[in-house]
Design a protein around this motif. Structure first.
Motif, mmCIF file in Angstrom:
data_model
loop_
_atom_site.group_PDB
_atom_site.id
_atom_site.type_symbol
_atom_site.label_atom_id
_atom_site.label_comp_id
_atom_site.label_asym_id
_atom_site.label_seq_id
_atom_site.Cartn_x
_atom_site.Cartn_y
_atom_site.Cartn_z
ATOM 1 N N TYR A 244 -8.896 -2.161 4.947
ATOM 2 C CA TYR A 244 -10.221 -2.323 4.327
ATOM 3 C C TYR A 244 -10.593 -1.022 3.628
ATOM 4 O O TYR A 244 -10.368 0.061 4.171
ATOM 5 C CB TYR A 244 -11.254 -2.704 5.391
ATOM 6 C CG TYR A 244 -10.908 -4.030 6.038
ATOM 7 C CD1 TYR A 244 -11.284 -5.234 5.441
ATOM 8 C CD2 TYR A 244 -10.142 -4.089 7.204
ATOM 9 C CE1 TYR A 244 -10.923 -6.453 5.996
ATOM 10 C CE2 TYR A 244 -9.774 -5.307 7.772
ATOM 11 C CZ TYR A 244 -10.165 -6.480 7.160
ATOM 12 O OH TYR A 244 -9.784 -7.688 7.711
ATOM 13 N N ILE A 245 -11.154 -1.172 2.429
ATOM 14 C CA ILE A 245 -11.528 0.019 1.664
ATOM 15 C C ILE A 245 -12.956 -0.118 1.149
ATOM 16 O O ILE A 245 -13.354 -1.186 0.659
ATOM 17 C CB ILE A 245 -10.532 0.287 0.509
ATOM 18 C CG1 ILE A 245 -11.025 1.451 -0.366
ATOM 19 C CG2 ILE A 245 -10.265 -0.955 -0.339
ATOM 20 C CD1 ILE A 245 -9.977 2.018 -1.271
ATOM 21 N N HIS A 246 -13.721 0.957 1.289
ATOM 22 C CA HIS A 246 -15.120 0.956 0.858
ATOM 23 C C HIS A 246 -15.181 0.802 -0.659
ATOM 24 O O HIS A 246 -14.464 1.500 -1.393
ATOM 25 C CB HIS A 246 -15.780 2.268 1.270
ATOM 26 C CG HIS A 246 -17.279 2.228 1.260
ATOM 27 N ND1 HIS A 246 -18.005 2.032 0.103
ATOM 28 C CD2 HIS A 246 -18.187 2.346 2.267
ATOM 29 C CE1 HIS A 246 -19.301 2.056 0.397
ATOM 30 N NE2 HIS A 246 -19.440 2.229 1.706
ATOM 31 N N VAL A 247 -16.059 -0.084 -1.132
ATOM 32 C CA VAL A 247 -16.129 -0.370 -2.568
ATOM 33 C C VAL A 247 -16.522 0.868 -3.383
ATOM 34 O O VAL A 247 -16.128 1.004 -4.545
ATOM 35 C CB VAL A 247 -17.066 -1.577 -2.839
ATOM 36 C CG1 VAL A 247 -18.507 -1.255 -2.474
ATOM 37 C CG2 VAL A 247 -16.969 -2.062 -4.277
ATOM 38 N N GLY A 277 -4.841 3.500 3.712
ATOM 39 C CA GLY A 277 -3.621 3.814 4.445
ATOM 40 C C GLY A 277 -3.754 3.534 5.938
ATOM 41 O O GLY A 277 -2.828 3.787 6.702
ATOM 42 N N ARG A 278 -4.916 3.014 6.326
ATOM 43 C CA ARG A 278 -5.123 2.698 7.748
ATOM 44 C C ARG A 278 -5.310 1.194 7.943
ATOM 45 O O ARG A 278 -5.979 0.539 7.139
ATOM 46 C CB ARG A 278 -6.360 3.425 8.288
ATOM 47 C CG ARG A 278 -6.142 4.896 8.537
ATOM 48 C CD ARG A 278 -7.370 5.529 9.179
ATOM 49 N NE ARG A 278 -8.572 5.406 8.338
ATOM 50 C CZ ARG A 278 -8.888 6.262 7.372
ATOM 51 N NH1 ARG A 278 -8.141 7.318 7.147
ATOM 52 N NH2 ARG A 278 -9.975 6.079 6.653
ATOM 53 N N GLY A 279 -4.732 0.673 9.009
ATOM 54 C CA GLY A 279 -4.864 -0.737 9.321
ATOM 55 C C GLY A 279 -5.930 -0.975 10.373
ATOM 56 O O GLY A 279 -6.076 -0.188 11.310
ATOM 57 N N THR A 280 -6.702 -2.058 10.211
ATOM 58 C CA THR A 280 -7.748 -2.423 11.178
ATOM 59 C C THR A 280 -7.617 -3.915 11.457
ATOM 60 O O THR A 280 -7.472 -4.708 10.525
ATOM 61 C CB THR A 280 -9.148 -2.132 10.601
ATOM 62 O OG1 THR A 280 -9.203 -0.768 10.185
ATOM 63 C CG2 THR A 280 -10.240 -2.387 11.625
ATOM 64 N N ASP A 308 -1.384 -16.357 5.618
ATOM 65 C CA ASP A 308 -1.824 -15.002 5.969
ATOM 66 C C ASP A 308 -0.668 -14.151 6.505
ATOM 67 O O ASP A 308 0.162 -14.633 7.276
ATOM 68 C CB ASP A 308 -2.924 -15.050 7.037
ATOM 69 C CG ASP A 308 -4.313 -15.207 6.437
ATOM 70 O OD1 ASP A 308 -4.423 -15.301 5.203
ATOM 71 O OD2 ASP A 308 -5.280 -15.223 7.222
ATOM 72 N N ALA A 309 -0.647 -12.901 6.109
ATOM 73 C CA ALA A 309 0.335 -11.954 6.629
ATOM 74 C C ALA A 309 -0.162 -11.379 7.952
ATOM 75 O O ALA A 309 -1.358 -11.401 8.244
ATOM 76 C CB ALA A 309 0.556 -10.841 5.611
ATOM 77 N N THR A 310 0.767 -10.841 8.764
ATOM 78 C CA THR A 310 0.421 -10.241 10.051
ATOM 79 C C THR A 310 -0.320 -8.917 9.858
ATOM 80 O O THR A 310 -1.423 -8.737 10.372
ATOM 81 C CB THR A 310 1.715 -9.968 10.859
ATOM 82 O OG1 THR A 310 2.395 -11.202 11.049
ATOM 83 C CG2 THR A 310 1.402 -9.338 12.198
ATOM 84 N N ALA A 311 0.299 -8.027 9.137
ATOM 85 C CA ALA A 311 -0.276 -6.685 8.986
ATOM 86 C C ALA A 311 0.067 -6.150 7.612
ATOM 87 O O ALA A 311 1.222 -6.204 7.188
ATOM 88 C CB ALA A 311 0.264 -5.747 10.064
ATOM 89 N N VAL A 312 -0.958 -5.680 6.904
ATOM 90 C CA VAL A 312 -0.785 -5.116 5.568
ATOM 91 C C VAL A 312 -1.622 -3.851 5.474
ATOM 92 O O VAL A 312 -2.812 -3.870 5.790
ATOM 93 C CB VAL A 312 -1.283 -6.112 4.480
ATOM 94 C CG1 VAL A 312 -1.055 -5.544 3.083
ATOM 95 C CG2 VAL A 312 -0.602 -7.478 4.611
ATOM 96 N N TYR A 313 -0.992 -2.745 5.090
ATOM 97 C CA TYR A 313 -1.775 -1.587 4.669
ATOM 98 C C TYR A 313 -0.998 -0.758 3.669
ATOM 99 O O TYR A 313 0.200 -0.944 3.475
ATOM 100 C CB TYR A 313 -2.300 -0.757 5.852
ATOM 101 C CG TYR A 313 -1.279 -0.274 6.846
ATOM 102 C CD1 TYR A 313 -0.998 -1.005 7.986
ATOM 103 C CD2 TYR A 313 -0.607 0.934 6.649
ATOM 104 C CE1 TYR A 313 -0.068 -0.560 8.906
ATOM 105 C CE2 TYR A 313 0.310 1.399 7.567
ATOM 106 C CZ TYR A 313 0.591 0.641 8.694
ATOM 107 O OH TYR A 313 1.519 1.092 9.586
ATOM 108 N N ALA A 314 -1.734 0.111 2.993
ATOM 109 C CA ALA A 314 -1.207 0.797 1.815
ATOM 110 C C ALA A 314 -0.551 2.123 2.154
ATOM 111 O O ALA A 314 -0.990 2.835 3.053
ATOM 112 C CB ALA A 314 -2.348 1.058 0.832
ATOM 113 N N SER A 315 0.456 2.463 1.386
ATOM 114 C CA SER A 315 0.857 3.848 1.258
ATOM 115 C C SER A 315 -0.052 4.448 0.179
ATOM 116 O O SER A 315 -0.181 3.880 -0.905
ATOM 117 C CB SER A 315 2.316 3.953 0.817
ATOM 118 O OG SER A 315 2.541 5.240 0.257
#
Ligand code: NAD
Ligand code: WQD
Length: 353
Positions: A244-247, A277-280, A308-315
């Motif tokens: 999740y990323i703040h708009v 870069g963090r998963g929640t 739906d995917a299990t876990a997604v986060y960014a590099s």
């Protein structure tokens, strides 16, 4: 006077009345850009633009122009480009509901693909060849590894995702054929939160598809409980993990991308992840929102949602290194600002009787 800063740069923002668009327009105006919005108000309301004007004040508001228009209509775009020169385009306009795209793919291909192709034609004709494009983490499909790195193989999971994947490919082809184009593809992860003023925020029509708008409507009593889709994922607490990323961080990412476009003739066509870069997990997000709002969010554990995917986060490395941009806010600030928006506007931009 520094090079490049003497002339006010004029930016066309398509879809500027929408969720991410309004927040980005506020930041653009504050950074001294002139802004022209084109939006057909298909998924937004003019009150959102009025609130942007109120937030930036009368002086900066004079630098903002709103044009009601549809990118599928070449005449609407021509009218804009024929009367002023744009230094760059930030292209948000598009439809984004995954479920709807499965049932009505033609609408998605027509709106997202035809609209964007029309936009490129006008940009080419008027020699405006710099674009920031709203792509999405959806182009990673079900990522085999996390964090997602920009050079991973891309794969769409639904018609909406296919429009983003095709539009990325189209951008790369246009740049390959005409190397003077400079295009930044921004792959947003999960945008949430709202402007800290609580005056603008996300206001989806109908029942929300996305997690945070749904939680928000439970918190204000519009919906009875949150369905948690999946509690048997191979994650810490069994619920799915997202970045999740703040708009407002996202909005600043667009400013960084614009500056990169103007400064770097070698940018070519390059994709950047915009995430923290963090998963929640879903359950962690619910807990963070309860803490920020002081409201209990009743939940119902439900089966997984299809696709739906299990876990997604960014590099986040490439954006940090090349754009000099990094997300500032964490989940607590996202929930605080989402709640502030919800609490002040329980019915969004509508004036509910
Ligand atoms: P939004 O629906 O709030 O904003 C999109 C705006 O584009 C709306 O105001 C809508 O009226 C306008 N629009 C749509 N089709 C148009 C057309 N043909 N002509 C003119 N205007 C048109 O959505 P958002 O969340 O602000 O998303 C902006 C962009 O970012 C979209 O392209 C979306 O696919 C992409 N994106 C969003 C998310 C997300 O979760 N919000 C994630 C990744 C990517
Ligand atoms: C997040 C998590 C749900 C609603 C979507 C698009 C993606 C991008 C961002 C545009 C998931 C769970 C949700 C609910 C829940 N958009 N959830 N109950 O699916 O990661 O991404 O928006 O490009 O392309 O697919 O976001 O907010 O829908 O879901 O449990 O009522 O919350 O299952 O694990 P998602 P989301």
């Amino acid at each position: 006077v520094e090079m490049g800063s003497s002339v006010e740069q004029n930016i066309l923002v398509t879809g500027g009345a929408g969720f991410i668009g309004t927040h980005t327009v506020v930041q653009l105006l504050k950074e001294g850009f002139k802004v022209s919005i084109i939006d057909n108000l298909d998924n937004s309301v003019i009150e959102a633009v009025d609130r942007v004007r109120e937030l930036v004040g009368p002086d900066l508001s004079n630098k903002l122009e709103f044009n009601l228009g549809d990118l599928r209509n070449k005449g609407d775009i021509e009218k804009l480009f024929s009367k002023q020169r744009f230094d760059a385009v930030i292209h948000f306009a598009g439809l984004k509901a995954v479920g709807e795209s499965v049932g009505n793919p033609r609408r998605y291909f027509d709106n997202n693909l035809v609209g964007t192709i029309n936009l490129y034609e006008a940009m080419a004709k008027y020699h405006c060849k710099m674009m920031v494009f709203s792509s999405s983490a959806t182009v990673y499909g079900q990522p085999e590894k996390i964090p997602c790195v920009e050079d991973f193989e891309l794969k769409a999971m639904n018609p909406y995702g296919r429009t983003k994947l095709f539009l990325e490919e189209i951008a790369r082809d246009i740049h390959a054929a005409e190397p003077e184009w400079r295009i930044v593809l921004l792959r947003y992860f999960n945008p949430v939160g709202a402007h800290e003023s609580g005056r603008i925020g996300e206001d989806p029509k109908g029942i929300p598809n996305n997690l945070m708008p749904y939680i928000q409507q439970v918190a204000v009593g519009r919906l009875p409980e949150l369905n948690v889709y999946g509690h048997d994922y191979p994650t810490e607490d069994g619920s799915a993990v997202r970045d999740y990323i703040h708009v407002m961080d996202l909005a600043d990412g667009h400013i960084a991308a614009l500056r990169k476009l103007f400064a770097d003739p070698k940018i070519g066509c390059t994709a950047y992840n915009l995430g923290t870069g963090r998963g929640t997990s879903v359950l962690e997000m619910v807990a963070a929102f309860e803490k920020a709002s002081g409201k209990k969010i009743p939940i119902k554990l439900c089966p997984r949602r299809a696709g739906d995917a299990t876990a997604v986060y960014a590099s986040t490395e490439r954006a940090e290194k090349e754009l000099g941009w990094k997300a500032k806010y964490g989940v607590d600030e996202m929930c605080r600002d989402q709640w502030n928006w919800a609490n002040n506007n329980p019915w969004g931009y509508q004036k509910k009787l």
